[in-house]
Design a protein around this motif. Sequence first.
Motif, short mmCIF file in Angstrom:
data_model
loop_
_atom_site.label_atom_id
_atom_site.label_comp_id
_atom_site.label_asym_id
_atom_site.label_seq_id
_atom_site.Cartn_x
_atom_site.Cartn_y
_atom_site.Cartn_z
N PHE A 36 -14.73 40.14 -67.10
CA PHE A 36 -13.87 40.96 -67.96
C PHE A 36 -14.29 42.42 -67.84
N HIS A 37 -13.31 43.28 -67.65
CA HIS A 37 -13.58 44.68 -67.34
C HIS A 37 -12.60 45.57 -68.10
N ILE A 38 -13.03 46.76 -68.42
CA ILE A 38 -12.13 47.83 -68.87
C ILE A 38 -12.09 48.83 -67.72
N THR A 39 -10.92 48.95 -67.12
CA THR A 39 -10.75 49.76 -65.92
C THR A 39 -9.83 50.94 -66.22
N THR A 40 -10.24 52.10 -65.72
CA THR A 40 -9.42 53.30 -65.83
C THR A 40 -8.85 53.61 -64.45
N ILE A 41 -7.52 53.71 -64.39
CA ILE A 41 -6.83 54.14 -63.17
C ILE A 41 -6.52 55.62 -63.37
N HIS A 42 -6.98 56.44 -62.47
CA HIS A 42 -6.84 57.89 -62.64
C HIS A 42 -5.40 58.35 -62.39
N GLU A 43 -5.02 59.41 -63.08
CA GLU A 43 -3.71 60.00 -62.91
C GLU A 43 -3.50 60.34 -61.44
N GLY A 44 -2.34 59.95 -60.91
CA GLY A 44 -2.01 60.25 -59.52
C GLY A 44 -2.57 59.26 -58.51
N ALA A 45 -3.37 58.29 -58.95
CA ALA A 45 -3.95 57.31 -58.02
C ALA A 45 -2.87 56.43 -57.42
N GLU A 46 -3.06 56.07 -56.16
CA GLU A 46 -2.22 55.08 -55.48
C GLU A 46 -3.18 54.15 -54.77
N LEU A 47 -3.30 52.93 -55.29
CA LEU A 47 -4.30 51.98 -54.82
C LEU A 47 -3.62 50.80 -54.14
N ASN A 48 -3.92 50.59 -52.86
CA ASN A 48 -3.44 49.43 -52.12
C ASN A 48 -4.46 48.32 -52.30
N LEU A 49 -4.06 47.27 -53.01
CA LEU A 49 -4.98 46.20 -53.37
C LEU A 49 -4.39 44.84 -52.98
N HIS A 50 -5.27 43.94 -52.60
CA HIS A 50 -4.83 42.60 -52.21
C HIS A 50 -6.00 41.65 -52.41
N TYR A 51 -6.10 41.08 -53.59
CA TYR A 51 -7.22 40.21 -53.93
C TYR A 51 -6.99 38.81 -53.35
N THR A 52 -7.33 38.65 -52.09
CA THR A 52 -7.09 37.39 -51.38
C THR A 52 -8.02 36.27 -51.85
N ASN A 53 -9.13 36.62 -52.48
CA ASN A 53 -10.11 35.63 -52.93
C ASN A 53 -10.18 35.49 -54.45
N HIS A 54 -9.43 36.29 -55.17
CA HIS A 54 -9.54 36.30 -56.63
C HIS A 54 -8.15 36.33 -57.26
N LEU A 55 -8.05 35.77 -58.44
CA LEU A 55 -6.87 35.92 -59.29
C LEU A 55 -7.23 36.97 -60.34
N GLU A 56 -6.26 37.82 -60.68
CA GLU A 56 -6.52 38.87 -61.66
C GLU A 56 -5.40 38.91 -62.68
N THR A 105 -9.23 40.73 -66.13
CA THR A 105 -10.07 39.56 -65.91
C THR A 105 -9.93 39.13 -64.45
N PHE A 106 -11.01 38.59 -63.89
CA PHE A 106 -11.01 38.06 -62.53
C PHE A 106 -11.55 36.64 -62.53
N ASN A 107 -10.90 35.80 -61.70
CA ASN A 107 -11.36 34.44 -61.47
C ASN A 107 -11.28 34.20 -59.97
N PRO A 108 -12.34 33.81 -59.27
CA PRO A 108 -13.69 33.66 -59.81
C PRO A 108 -14.23 35.00 -60.30
N PRO A 109 -15.24 34.91 -61.17
CA PRO A 109 -15.78 36.13 -61.76
C PRO A 109 -16.45 37.03 -60.72
N LEU A 110 -16.36 38.33 -60.96
CA LEU A 110 -17.04 39.30 -60.10
C LEU A 110 -18.53 39.35 -60.46
N THR A 111 -19.33 39.72 -59.49
CA THR A 111 -20.78 39.85 -59.70
C THR A 111 -21.14 41.26 -60.18
#
Length: 129
Positions: A36-56, A105-111
């Motif tokens: 479980f995380h509190i994440t801040t995405i910065h103004e103007g950010a463009e993030l290419n993400l692909h969690y192939t090993n995790h569900l979020e 939240t991530f499953n499996p959990p992040l280290t």
Amino acid sequence: MIVRDYNTAKATRTVGAKGWDSTRLLLKEDGMGFSFHITTIHEGAELNLHYTNHLECVYCISGEGSIEDKATGEVHAIHPGIMYALDKHDDHILRGKTEMVMACTFNPPLTGREVHREDGSYALEADPL
């Protein structure tokens, strides 16, 4: 019982990269089966993400932005109260119109030691980076 103060954790349990930072309140070592995380995405950010090993699963606390499903091109607005779940390891682009604060939240959990790989994913703990 695990009790952590977000304001204290920000000093010792925060990681980040260009466009985001994340305070890791629960990690694999806590034995909950998810992180479980509190994440801040910065103004103007463009993030290419692909969690192939995790569900979020992500819930927007504040700010505005969008998430684009790269498979379909569909774009969804994000604002306070919106939840999205990457239940199919969805390849996506996350954009911050303003600074966004998200509960994740991530499953499996992040280290807590993961870094995004070139494809936007995190390796599983046993996988090479």
